[in-house]
Design a protein around this motif. Structure first.
Motif, PDB file in Angstrom:
ATOM      1  N   ALA A   1     -11.100  -1.575   7.894  1.00 23.71           N
ATOM      2  CA  ALA A   1     -11.549  -2.783   7.217  1.00 23.71           C
ATOM      3  C   ALA A   1     -11.183  -3.995   8.040  1.00 23.71           C
ATOM      4  O   ALA A   1     -10.261  -3.955   8.839  1.00 23.71           O
ATOM      5  CB  ALA A   1     -10.873  -2.894   5.858  1.00 23.71           C
ATOM      6  N   GLN A   2     -11.944  -5.050   7.839  1.00 26.66           N
ATOM      7  CA  GLN A   2     -11.630  -6.293   8.527  1.00 26.66           C
ATOM      8  C   GLN A   2     -10.324  -6.856   7.987  1.00 26.66           C
ATOM      9  O   GLN A   2      -9.898  -6.516   6.873  1.00 26.66           O
ATOM     10  CB  GLN A   2     -12.759  -7.286   8.329  1.00 26.66           C
ATOM     11  N   THR A   3      -9.748  -7.703   8.803  1.00 26.50           N
ATOM     12  CA  THR A   3      -8.484  -8.309   8.406  1.00 26.50           C
ATOM     13  C   THR A   3      -8.717  -9.307   7.256  1.00 26.50           C
ATOM     14  O   THR A   3      -9.798  -9.868   7.136  1.00 26.50           O
ATOM     15  CB  THR A   3      -7.855  -8.973   9.647  1.00 26.50           C
ATOM     16  N   GLY A   4      -7.748  -9.465   6.414  1.00 24.36           N
ATOM     17  CA  GLY A   4      -7.858 -10.441   5.320  1.00 24.36           C
ATOM     18  C   GLY A   4      -8.687  -9.954   4.145  1.00 24.36           C
ATOM     19  O   GLY A   4      -9.160 -10.742   3.334  1.00 24.36           O
ATOM     20  N   THR A   5      -8.848  -8.650   4.026  1.00 26.52           N
ATOM     21  CA  THR A   5      -9.702  -8.117   2.971  1.00 26.52           C
ATOM     22  C   THR A   5      -8.892  -7.496   1.842  1.00 26.52           C
ATOM     23  O   THR A   5      -9.451  -6.866   0.951  1.00 26.52           O
ATOM     24  CB  THR A   5     -10.617  -7.022   3.534  1.00 26.52           C
ATOM     25  N   GLY A   6      -7.587  -7.617   1.908  1.00 25.76           N
ATOM     26  CA  GLY A   6      -6.750  -7.032   0.866  1.00 25.76           C
ATOM     27  C   GLY A   6      -6.360  -5.591   1.162  1.00 25.76           C
ATOM     28  O   GLY A   6      -6.059  -4.823   0.262  1.00 25.76           O
ATOM     29  N   LYS A   7      -6.300  -5.232   2.458  1.00 22.28           N
ATOM     30  CA  LYS A   7      -6.025  -3.813   2.757  1.00 22.28           C
ATOM     31  C   LYS A   7      -4.566  -3.441   2.469  1.00 22.28           C
ATOM     32  O   LYS A   7      -4.277  -2.280   2.194  1.00 22.28           O
ATOM     33  CB  LYS A   7      -6.447  -3.449   4.184  1.00 22.28           C
ATOM     34  N   THR A   8      -3.667  -4.404   2.508  1.00 24.99           N
ATOM     35  CA  THR A   8      -2.272  -4.072   2.200  1.00 24.99           C
ATOM     36  C   THR A   8      -2.150  -3.575   0.765  1.00 24.99           C
ATOM     37  O   THR A   8      -1.546  -2.531   0.505  1.00 24.99           O
ATOM     38  CB  THR A   8      -1.368  -5.319   2.404  1.00 24.99           C
ATOM     39  N   ALA A   9      -2.749  -4.322  -0.159  1.00 25.56           N
ATOM     40  CA  ALA A   9      -2.694  -3.878  -1.562  1.00 25.56           C
ATOM     41  C   ALA A   9      -3.499  -2.596  -1.754  1.00 25.56           C
ATOM     42  O   ALA A   9      -3.198  -1.806  -2.641  1.00 25.56           O
ATOM     43  CB  ALA A   9      -3.220  -4.987  -2.479  1.00 25.56           C
ATOM     44  N   ALA A  10      -4.490  -2.375  -0.880  1.00 24.56           N
ATOM     45  CA  ALA A  10      -5.315  -1.166  -1.021  1.00 24.56           C
ATOM     46  C   ALA A  10      -4.458   0.095  -0.891  1.00 24.56           C
ATOM     47  O   ALA A  10      -4.732   1.100  -1.521  1.00 24.56           O
ATOM     48  CB  ALA A  10      -6.435  -1.159   0.018  1.00 24.56           C
ATOM     49  N   PHE A  11      -3.386   0.038  -0.077  1.00 21.62           N
ATOM     50  CA  PHE A  11      -2.516   1.228  -0.031  1.00 21.62           C
ATOM     51  C   PHE A  11      -1.249   1.042  -0.864  1.00 21.62           C
ATOM     52  O   PHE A  11      -0.724   1.986  -1.435  1.00 21.62           O
ATOM     53  CB  PHE A  11      -2.193   1.676   1.410  1.00 21.62           C
TER      54      PHE A  11
END
Ligand code: AMP
Length: 477
Positions: free
Chosen positions: A109-119
């Protein structure tokens, strides 16, 4: 991507399936530095350790969010509501149900898309800490380490730590950030009853080798921005970390690009998994207005000063290739009365964190940075990114401009391009699948150089002894 359903059954936790993990190892170890203060917890640039793990009382009357569809533990859902997240972003919608199903997951995913919360959201929900009401009442944080997140840079590790603290405010879970440039002994003490650890590869291995970081109870390892880890030369460290965490049950990996190196790592260490791919043509967020200016290399600083003066960014980052240029440009900007500060890897860690915190709080408008700041720098309201030097890697461009227009906000990215930079510009446009708009700054026009060899050809066409202007004279006749 699998179509795993996520509704209709009670929220899941590994605890539901396996019972609380208080038996063996250090599961019962609750002494130590439980009262170790917030260690800087939540406190912006002071997160070198993490928060103490005390849970805040659960507020009543929280707004409903669309995260309810995932059937998460109520205390995690409450933290999401307090964070102000209402709708899951595409990467979250893709990853959360898969991680909750305890699948191995590869996310692009692109940066700044909420990927941290995604995991983090599903992993924290699976942790099951929110069900232990008795322990919550006592406010006792729980060890041993159950979730390990490995990040390429200190800044990203800190961001992940903060996101974890945000999501665990109502559960007694201690998050500890481990990275170099900070005292080892504080981290070693804090690790004694930490459930979540976010850190950089070198420091994590150091702590494992010292026996301070025990991975024998690990539920999941997350390798965040793994392509960047490889760029930074952490390949062997990543291998060692994966070998040291063999008892983990789940492996999660995120990467902006899935190149052959990353695919090799997936084949070797991840095994069976599900993928969540957010399409490449949206790799740079649509809301970023992207332009470039051709410029004579010697006039770049002058054009930069003009651009900054005109844009007058409320919160802008200027990316520069070398530390030396960062120092010099910042000084020149300050001399011109523009509020600029700098950040690069030559600064001591506490100073880097202090400057980032001041920037986050809006104490000065312009941050001049090397690529150290291009990843994991989570400041929501950056309005402008200026590439004083075009990055040599197209992926770095995506990460730099991704500092702006985060989570649906608007932003602008300006890149200064010299004639020699053409191939880099082409590579970027190819990666983002979009042409960047060229603009001309009056007074800084550059003539396109003649194609290589053209001058020599002209010279050859001229009879010996005939001066160059003679051609012009002949044509005028
Ligand atoms: P990340 O891509 O993980 O760096 O996240 C970027 C920013 O978006 C962070 O400030 C997060 O706190 C925020 N964020 C994450 N998920 C959501 C969401 N669903 N809604 C709004 N903001 C979010």
């Amino acid at each position: 991507m699998s179509d795993s359903q996520h509704g209709g059954h009670p929220h899941r936790s590994r605890r539901n399936e396996r019972g609380p993990r208080s038996g063996g190892g250090r599961g019962n170890q609750r002494g130590g530095s439980r009262d170790g203060g917030r260690g800087g917890g939540g406190g912006g640039g002071r997160t070198s350790v993490g928060h103490s793990g005390h849970a805040e009382p659960l507020p009543t009357d929280l707004p409903a969010t669309e995260f309810a569809a995932f059937d998460l533990a109520p205390r995690i859902e409450a933290a999401i509501a307090v964070a102000g997240y209402v709708t899951p972003s595409p990467i979250q919608a893709g990853m959360i149900p898969l991680v909750l199903d305890e699948k191995n997951v590869v996310g692009r995913a692109q940066t700044g898309t909420g990927k941290t919360a995604a995991f983090l959201v599903p992993l924290l929900a699976l942790l099951g800490a929110s069900e232990d009401e008795e322990r919550i009442a006592k406010g006792e944080p729980e060890g041993p380490v159950r979730i390990l997140v490995v990040a390429p840079t200190r800044e990203l590790a800190i961001q992940i730590g903060k996101e974890s603290e945000k999501l665990t405010r109502f559960v007694p879970v201690r998050t500890v950030c481990c990275y170099g440039g900070t005292p080892l002994d504080t981290q070693i003490r804090a690790l004694k009853n930490a459930s979540v650890v976010a850190g950089t590869p070198g420091r994590l291995l150091d702590l494992i080798n010292r026996g301070a970081l025990d991975l024998s109870h690990l539920d999941a390892i997350v390798l965040d921005e793994v392509d960047r880890m490889y760029d930074l030369g952490f390949r062997e460290d990543v291998d060692r970390l994966l070998n040291a965490s063999k008892s983990r049950q789940q492996t999660i990996l995120t990467s902006a690009t899935l190149n052959s190196d990353v695919e090799d790592l997936i084949a070797k260490h991840v095994g069976e998994h599900e993928r969540v791919i957010i399409e490449t043509n949206s790799l740079t967020v649509e809301a970023i207005d992207q332009t470039f200016y051709f410029v004579d290399p010697r006039r770049k600083p002058d054009l930069l000063f003009e651009v900054i003066k005109t844009l007058d960014p409320p919160k802008g980052i200027i990316f520069v290739r070398t530390r030396f240029s960062v120092d010099r440009l910042t000084y020149q900007l300050q001399q011109r009365g523009m509020g600029a500060e700098l950040i690069h890897s030559g600064l001591p860690q506490p100073k880097r964190e202090r400057i980032l915190e001041m920037f986050r709080e809006g104490k000065f408008p312009i941050l001049v940075a090397t690529d150290v700041a291009s990843r994991g720098l989570d400041i929501d309201d950056i309005t402008h990114v200026v590439n004083f030097d075009i990055p040599n890697s197209a992926e770095d461009y995506v990460h730099r401009v991704g500092r702006t227009a985060r989570m649906g906000k608007e932003g602008a990215a300006v890149t200064l391009v010299t004639m020699d930079d053409g191939p880099y510009l082409t590579a970027i446009e190819k990666l983002i699948n979009k042409e960047i708009r060229q603009e001309i700054w009056p007074g800084f026009e550059v003539k396109k150089p003649e194609p290589a060899g053209a001058k020599a050809k002209k010279k050859a066409a001229r009879p010996p002894g005939v001066p160059p202007w003679a051609n012009v004279a002949r044509r005028r006749k």
